[in-house]
Design a protein around this motif. Sequence first.
Motif, PDB file in Angstrom:
ATOM      1  N   ASN A  69     -20.765  25.896 -32.741  1.00  0.00           N
ATOM      2  CA  ASN A  69     -19.809  25.930 -33.844  1.00  0.00           C
ATOM      3  C   ASN A  69     -18.540  25.194 -33.421  1.00  0.00           C
ATOM      4  O   ASN A  69     -18.423  24.709 -32.289  1.00  0.00           O
ATOM      5  CB  ASN A  69     -19.509  27.373 -34.268  1.00  0.00           C
ATOM      6  CG  ASN A  69     -18.959  28.223 -33.128  1.00  0.00           C
ATOM      7  OD1 ASN A  69     -18.237  27.734 -32.256  1.00  0.00           O
ATOM      8  ND2 ASN A  69     -19.303  29.502 -33.124  1.00  0.00           N
ATOM      9  N   LYS A  70     -17.569  25.140 -34.316  1.00  0.00           N
ATOM     10  CA  LYS A  70     -16.361  24.345 -34.051  1.00  0.00           C
ATOM     11  C   LYS A  70     -15.487  24.945 -32.955  1.00  0.00           C
ATOM     12  O   LYS A  70     -14.659  24.244 -32.375  1.00  0.00           O
ATOM     13  CB  LYS A  70     -15.549  24.183 -35.334  1.00  0.00           C
ATOM     14  CG  LYS A  70     -15.006  25.481 -35.917  1.00  0.00           C
ATOM     15  CD  LYS A  70     -14.244  25.200 -37.208  1.00  0.00           C
ATOM     16  CE  LYS A  70     -13.698  26.490 -37.810  1.00  0.00           C
ATOM     17  NZ  LYS A  70     -12.987  26.223 -39.085  1.00  0.00           N
ATOM     18  N   ASN A  71     -15.661  26.234 -32.661  1.00  0.00           N
ATOM     19  CA  ASN A  71     -14.868  26.843 -31.593  1.00  0.00           C
ATOM     20  C   ASN A  71     -15.292  26.329 -30.217  1.00  0.00           C
ATOM     21  O   ASN A  71     -14.445  26.086 -29.356  1.00  0.00           O
ATOM     22  CB  ASN A  71     -15.001  28.369 -31.636  1.00  0.00           C
ATOM     23  CG  ASN A  71     -14.359  28.967 -32.866  1.00  0.00           C
ATOM     24  OD1 ASN A  71     -13.373  28.448 -33.380  1.00  0.00           O
ATOM     25  ND2 ASN A  71     -14.940  30.046 -33.374  1.00  0.00           N
ATOM     26  N   PHE A  72     -16.591  26.180 -30.021  1.00  0.00           N
ATOM     27  CA  PHE A  72     -17.107  25.731 -28.730  1.00  0.00           C
ATOM     28  C   PHE A  72     -17.358  24.223 -28.694  1.00  0.00           C
ATOM     29  O   PHE A  72     -17.341  23.626 -27.613  1.00  0.00           O
ATOM     30  CB  PHE A  72     -18.405  26.473 -28.390  1.00  0.00           C
ATOM     31  CG  PHE A  72     -18.210  27.933 -28.115  1.00  0.00           C
ATOM     32  CD1 PHE A  72     -17.802  28.365 -26.863  1.00  0.00           C
ATOM     33  CD2 PHE A  72     -18.414  28.885 -29.107  1.00  0.00           C
ATOM     34  CE1 PHE A  72     -17.623  29.715 -26.594  1.00  0.00           C
ATOM     35  CE2 PHE A  72     -18.231  30.227 -28.848  1.00  0.00           C
ATOM     36  CZ  PHE A  72     -17.828  30.645 -27.593  1.00  0.00           C
ATOM     37  N   PHE A  73     -17.594  23.616 -29.847  1.00  0.00           N
ATOM     38  CA  PHE A  73     -17.881  22.182 -29.917  1.00  0.00           C
ATOM     39  C   PHE A  73     -16.912  21.498 -30.881  1.00  0.00           C
ATOM     40  O   PHE A  73     -17.327  20.925 -31.901  1.00  0.00           O
ATOM     41  CB  PHE A  73     -19.329  21.953 -30.358  1.00  0.00           C
ATOM     42  CG  PHE A  73     -20.358  22.393 -29.358  1.00  0.00           C
ATOM     43  CD1 PHE A  73     -20.918  21.480 -28.472  1.00  0.00           C
ATOM     44  CD2 PHE A  73     -20.775  23.717 -29.291  1.00  0.00           C
ATOM     45  CE1 PHE A  73     -21.877  21.879 -27.542  1.00  0.00           C
ATOM     46  CE2 PHE A  73     -21.723  24.124 -28.365  1.00  0.00           C
ATOM     47  CZ  PHE A  73     -22.271  23.197 -27.483  1.00  0.00           C
ATOM     48  N   PRO A  74     -15.610  21.557 -30.596  1.00  0.00           N
ATOM     49  CA  PRO A  74     -14.617  21.016 -31.538  1.00  0.00           C
ATOM     50  C   PRO A  74     -14.762  19.521 -31.778  1.00  0.00           C
ATOM     51  O   PRO A  74     -14.570  19.048 -32.910  1.00  0.00           O
ATOM     52  CB  PRO A  74     -13.280  21.336 -30.861  1.00  0.00           C
ATOM     53  CG  PRO A  74     -13.607  21.516 -29.411  1.00  0.00           C
ATOM     54  CD  PRO A  74     -14.975  22.116 -29.390  1.00  0.00           C
ATOM     55  N   LEU A  94     -16.943  22.609 -21.658  1.00  0.00           N
ATOM     56  CA  LEU A  94     -17.545  23.939 -21.501  1.00  0.00           C
ATOM     57  C   LEU A  94     -17.978  24.197 -20.057  1.00  0.00           C
ATOM     58  O   LEU A  94     -17.858  25.320 -19.566  1.00  0.00           O
ATOM     59  CB  LEU A  94     -18.754  24.068 -22.431  1.00  0.00           C
ATOM     60  CG  LEU A  94     -18.445  24.248 -23.925  1.00  0.00           C
ATOM     61  CD1 LEU A  94     -19.706  24.074 -24.755  1.00  0.00           C
ATOM     62  CD2 LEU A  94     -17.828  25.612 -24.182  1.00  0.00           C
ATOM     63  N   LEU A  95     -18.464  23.156 -19.378  1.00  0.00           N
ATOM     64  CA  LEU A  95     -18.984  23.334 -18.026  1.00  0.00           C
ATOM     65  C   LEU A  95     -18.026  22.814 -16.953  1.00  0.00           C
ATOM     66  O   LEU A  95     -18.392  22.692 -15.789  1.00  0.00           O
ATOM     67  CB  LEU A  95     -20.346  22.645 -17.891  1.00  0.00           C
ATOM     68  CG  LEU A  95     -21.472  23.362 -18.637  1.00  0.00           C
ATOM     69  CD1 LEU A  95     -22.713  22.493 -18.747  1.00  0.00           C
ATOM     70  CD2 LEU A  95     -21.819  24.680 -17.954  1.00  0.00           C
ATOM     71  N   GLU A  96     -16.789  22.528 -17.370  1.00  0.00           N
ATOM     72  CA  GLU A  96     -15.731  22.111 -16.439  1.00  0.00           C
ATOM     73  C   GLU A  96     -16.153  20.895 -15.620  1.00  0.00           C
ATOM     74  O   GLU A  96     -16.055  20.869 -14.396  1.00  0.00           O
ATOM     75  CB  GLU A  96     -15.337  23.272 -15.524  1.00  0.00           C
ATOM     76  CG  GLU A  96     -14.802  24.476 -16.297  1.00  0.00           C
ATOM     77  CD  GLU A  96     -14.449  25.649 -15.393  1.00  0.00           C
ATOM     78  OE1 GLU A  96     -14.851  25.629 -14.212  1.00  0.00           O
ATOM     79  OE2 GLU A  96     -13.767  26.566 -15.862  1.00  0.00           O
ATOM     80  N   LEU A  97     -16.634  19.870 -16.325  1.00  0.00           N
ATOM     81  CA  LEU A  97     -17.045  18.619 -15.696  1.00  0.00           C
ATOM     82  C   LEU A  97     -16.149  17.486 -16.177  1.00  0.00           C
ATOM     83  O   LEU A  97     -15.504  17.586 -17.231  1.00  0.00           O
ATOM     84  CB  LEU A  97     -18.507  18.306 -16.038  1.00  0.00           C
ATOM     85  CG  LEU A  97     -19.551  19.296 -15.522  1.00  0.00           C
ATOM     86  CD1 LEU A  97     -20.907  19.010 -16.141  1.00  0.00           C
ATOM     87  CD2 LEU A  97     -19.639  19.249 -14.006  1.00  0.00           C
TER      88      LEU A  97
END
Length: 463
Positions: A69-74, A94-97
């Motif tokens: 969703n837009k919260n995790f995949f803005p 999300l994975l700090e890369l």
Amino acid sequence: MKLFGFEFGNTSKKEKSIKEENQEVPFEQKVGKFPVITEADKEWVEMSFKSFIEAYGLPKKENAQVLFNKNFFPKSFSADKLTVPNLIEDLSSLLELDANKIDFVLEKDISDAYGIPYSAENINSSETMITEDGYIICIPNELTKRPNGLLLSLIKEFIRIRLIEGNSGIEQEDDLYSELFIYLTGIYFGFGVIFCQSIISGGYSTDGMWETKWSYVSPMPKEVMTYSLALYCGLIEEENFDWKETVHPTIKLQFEKAMQFLEKYSSSLLNPTELKAIRLIEKSYQEYEKNKFEFSISLLQESLTLTNDSITQIDIYNNIGYFQMRNGDFEKSIINFEKAIELEPRFGNANDNLAYVYVKLGHLEKAKHYLEEAIATENNELPYHYRNVALYYAAKAETEKAEEYFDMAFREAELPVDLLEFDYALFLFNQNKEEEAMKYLKLAVDKNEPEAIAKMKELDSLL
């Protein structure tokens, strides 16, 4: 410095277990369509999760479940169409890369040829290549036509990259990069719901003449996946399961059964006292990063009173010794390194740490013994080991040998190595190479190493 030493289980053996064995948990029986996880698979999941905890710490509660969703995949939701560059930006966050290190190419195959009928199964498969500058993900062009397949495929490749980047000690053992292991790691990183949503999928497209059929079945059985997800929820103490409505009803019921199973037969990983000990260890490392060595040591000593897990105790003793060493308490650190080695003689890092202390104290024969023990374990960190060997030869006034091993340490180091620049600066000062020594001392000061800062102040006071 790897403070938390661990080994992952053999995943190739686990694949055989999941696919071929049917050894059931003795206190539960299969009920209707919802079989419980087997004893062998349950053990694999829990041992792997324990390794993840040691390598990455407990999952962060605020990240609970990653949803599409837009919260995790803005970035992805800001565009009208799902694109690979936007997914790379979101997954990197999300994975700090570092997204700048990750590129992609689209590859065409028979599925892109018009007029050729085919039926493709399990084609949600990309491949990651490691380059000098980072990574290139090779993506089948067909996946760009199927957003769900593209998302799933990229998540799996990003998990592989995260494992490589995480300095977890996994290196590139093939069995640890199997689909099963990637799925389990992904669940631990919070992608369990997305995996559950994609456990079985399929579809077709047609232009009126030619029809394309495709299907995907997860390599991880639903009872293993839902038990892993339930265990993850227990670790983050999740209480809100609104996301259950987004998965297939069968998976939802299987997850609820797994939660009931854990309530009745709780995993040792969910022991509140052990979890508190782990949180104290994590807190101690955060304080160590701020150079608050005394506070870090006190947190570890408290955690030692809580845990009954021998592996955790080994790590705690090693960490206490390391923090004491950094605090200048060499004699005290020896006691704790020895306790770690007594519990696990083949703990490479503890042997290397003890060698470092003995070099600093001038006990070179003892230092040599532990350097040999460390390299014999084959599980120590080479940049630290080479630094220690360099110091050993420097103490013996074998300058060329010392220079050789310092050079090896710098070349081997992919991540910052504690005190490497500082110790090399001292080595150069002893050779009256003051200009070059100051360059390395300043690098150590930039790393905020208190030893280097104290040395710089000492030199400034002499001017």
